[in-house]
Design a protein around this motif. Structure first.
Motif, mmCIF file in Angstrom:
data_model
loop_
_atom_site.group_PDB
_atom_site.id
_atom_site.type_symbol
_atom_site.label_atom_id
_atom_site.label_comp_id
_atom_site.label_asym_id
_atom_site.label_seq_id
_atom_site.Cartn_x
_atom_site.Cartn_y
_atom_site.Cartn_z
ATOM 1 N N ILE A 57 46.003 -75.596 -48.964
ATOM 2 C CA ILE A 57 45.572 -74.563 -48.024
ATOM 3 C C ILE A 57 45.896 -75.071 -46.623
ATOM 4 O O ILE A 57 45.336 -76.077 -46.176
ATOM 5 C CB ILE A 57 44.065 -74.272 -48.137
ATOM 6 C CG1 ILE A 57 43.657 -73.985 -49.590
ATOM 7 C CG2 ILE A 57 43.678 -73.121 -47.206
ATOM 8 C CD1 ILE A 57 44.264 -72.737 -50.168
ATOM 9 N N ASP A 59 45.613 -74.164 -42.870
ATOM 10 C CA ASP A 59 44.794 -73.228 -42.099
ATOM 11 C C ASP A 59 45.068 -73.324 -40.599
ATOM 12 O O ASP A 59 44.942 -74.384 -39.998
ATOM 13 C CB ASP A 59 43.307 -73.524 -42.380
ATOM 14 C CG ASP A 59 42.371 -72.539 -41.713
ATOM 15 O OD1 ASP A 59 42.828 -71.447 -41.321
ATOM 16 O OD2 ASP A 59 41.166 -72.863 -41.592
ATOM 17 N N GLU A 67 37.394 -72.852 -44.037
ATOM 18 C CA GLU A 67 37.019 -74.106 -44.688
ATOM 19 C C GLU A 67 35.722 -73.955 -45.473
ATOM 20 O O GLU A 67 35.580 -74.496 -46.577
ATOM 21 C CB GLU A 67 36.881 -75.212 -43.646
ATOM 22 C CG GLU A 67 36.596 -76.580 -44.236
ATOM 23 C CD GLU A 67 36.542 -77.673 -43.189
ATOM 24 O OE1 GLU A 67 36.486 -78.849 -43.565
ATOM 25 O OE2 GLU A 67 36.565 -77.339 -41.977
ATOM 26 N N LEU A 70 35.835 -72.532 -49.078
ATOM 27 C CA LEU A 70 36.426 -73.389 -50.109
ATOM 28 C C LEU A 70 35.378 -74.161 -50.903
ATOM 29 O O LEU A 70 35.655 -74.619 -52.006
ATOM 30 C CB LEU A 70 37.423 -74.361 -49.473
ATOM 31 C CG LEU A 70 38.633 -73.720 -48.779
ATOM 32 C CD1 LEU A 70 39.539 -74.796 -48.202
ATOM 33 C CD2 LEU A 70 39.412 -72.830 -49.729
ATOM 34 N N TYR A 80 42.857 -79.183 -48.458
ATOM 35 C CA TYR A 80 42.707 -78.351 -47.259
ATOM 36 C C TYR A 80 43.192 -79.108 -46.020
ATOM 37 O O TYR A 80 42.848 -80.276 -45.825
ATOM 38 C CB TYR A 80 41.238 -77.952 -47.072
ATOM 39 C CG TYR A 80 40.955 -77.233 -45.777
ATOM 40 C CD1 TYR A 80 40.444 -77.904 -44.667
ATOM 41 C CD2 TYR A 80 41.212 -75.873 -45.660
ATOM 42 C CE1 TYR A 80 40.188 -77.236 -43.473
ATOM 43 C CE2 TYR A 80 40.963 -75.196 -44.472
ATOM 44 C CZ TYR A 80 40.459 -75.893 -43.377
ATOM 45 O OH TYR A 80 40.221 -75.226 -42.197
ATOM 46 N N LYS A 82 43.593 -78.421 -41.799
ATOM 47 C CA LYS A 82 43.447 -77.615 -40.587
ATOM 48 C C LYS A 82 44.493 -78.116 -39.583
ATOM 49 O O LYS A 82 44.451 -79.269 -39.159
ATOM 50 C CB LYS A 82 42.025 -77.788 -40.019
ATOM 51 C CG LYS A 82 41.712 -76.944 -38.788
ATOM 52 C CD LYS A 82 41.469 -75.500 -39.184
ATOM 53 C CE LYS A 82 40.891 -74.693 -38.017
ATOM 54 N NZ LYS A 82 39.474 -74.977 -37.779
#
Length: 355
Positions: A57, A59, A67, A70, A80, A82
């Motif tokens: 992911i 983002d 977040e 998830l 994940y 960011k």
């Protein structure tokens, strides 16, 4: 209009080949400000017949909402990231994700955050790679945007209809008008005419067949990982990145074959969040459209150039009609953006694409 010679049903393959690919594919989902849409997508991934060993992911959101959702999922291999400002935007986030792939990954899937998968999506796409070893990319098929009907070979196409491979759908008023003006596409869906403005893969029917294409929808695409040793997603496309998928797939089609498997079914629910204002969108339609056209046809003939200009002018006029007569809000701003971009192209064109 008949099916191309490159269509076909998928053949059975060995269990060894099946297992090798089933353990060696990854998924990249680039998202920004769409936590609820992403949540629906992840729920459909949980129900897949085959799960990706790695789900990235990427983002670009301005808050923590993505977040947080998830934490509701226990998918193995879920990662994940960011991204900071320098890595925000669709193409940059995709390139960032490619840099995080596992070494053993052979196939890379890309999905838009506002899609929902049918249960056998990954399985069907992987079948395509096994049956078409010359493929460097395979796309899925959107099922919820167009209504098709199966017809006989003797069926007589009515005005405003489009027929392909014994299936019929509405062609749409803009294509009907283009046909009257001699500006209709002259190649199969998923291919780009010399003057651009072709039929999208949405004009391929839900036949369950595999069709060869050269332009793939980026939000339901997959590629062999080895392709990224040669090309990457272009930094020309910023932010929303309209037509970045056409740019990448056209360049990929010069390296190997691209296919769409119409049995790999997806629903696309256009999320309004993160989309540009209509003036900016209209500018991108023309400017990015010119850029992508020159990927396929870097030295167009005078005839192709005039057809590209006339088609853009015609489509701009249709957008004016959409608001003035049909009452569609934002269409006039779209037309204004297109006109502005057409005028700018006279004096300043984007740097010629490197092919």
């Amino acid at each position: 209009m008949g099916a191309s010679d490159t269509t076909g049903k998928i053949n059975n393959t060995t269990s060894e080949a099946r297992n090798n690919l089933d353990r060696a594919f990854s998924l990249i989902i680039c998202t920004a400000q769409r936590p609820l849409s992403l949540q629906k997508l992840l729920k459909s991934i949980e129900k897949q017949s085959i799960l990706p060993p790695q789900i990235l992911i990427i983002d670009g959101s301005e808050n923590e909402a993505t977040e947080k959702i998830l934490f509701n999922f226990s998918l193995e291999g879920l990662e994940y990231y960011k991204v900071d400002k320098k890595n925000k935007g669709l193409t940059r986030q995709r390139n960032f994700g490619v840099g995080k792939l596992k070494k053993e990954t052979k196939i890379v899937f890309f999905l838009d955050d506002d899609t929902i998968l049918s249960t056998f999506y990954f399985e069907e796409v992987l079948k395509t790679y096994r049956s078409y070893p010359d493929a460097v990319g395979v796309g899925g098929y959107i099922t919820n945007e167009v209504e098709w009907k199966k017809v006989s070979e003797e069926y007589v196409v009515k005005k405003g209809e489009f027929q392909y491979d014994s299936w019929v759908r509405r062609e749409g008023s803009r294509f009907v008008l283009r046909r009257k003006c001699g500006l209709a596409p002259d190649v199969p869906p998923g291919m780009m005419p010399d003057f651009s403005h072709g039929y999208s893969i949405g004009f391929l029917p839900p036949s369950g067949k595999v069709y060869e294409i050269e332009m793939m929808m980026g939000g339901i695409a997959s590629y062999k990982k080895e392709l990224f040793d040669k090309i990457s997603f272009s930094s020309y496309f910023e932010g929303y990145g309209l037509y970045e998928d056409a740019d990448f797939s056209l360049r990929a089609s010069k390296i190997g074959k691209l296919y769409v498997n119409t049995a790999a079914k997806v629903e696309h629910h256009h999320a309004p969040e993160g989309r540009p204002d209509m003036v900016k969108y209209g500018k991108m339609v023309v400017t990015n459209g010119w850029y992508v056209w020159r990927i396929k046809n870097p030295n167009p003939s005078i005839k192709a150039s005039w057809k590209w200009i006339f088609t853009n002018c015609l489509l701009m006029g249709i957008r004016v009609k959409n608001e003035v007569i049909d009452g569609e809000k934002g269409a006039l701003k779209d037309a204004m953006g297109r006109l502005s971009a057409l005028m700018n192209l006279i004096f300043q064109r984007p740097e010629k694409p490197k092919t």
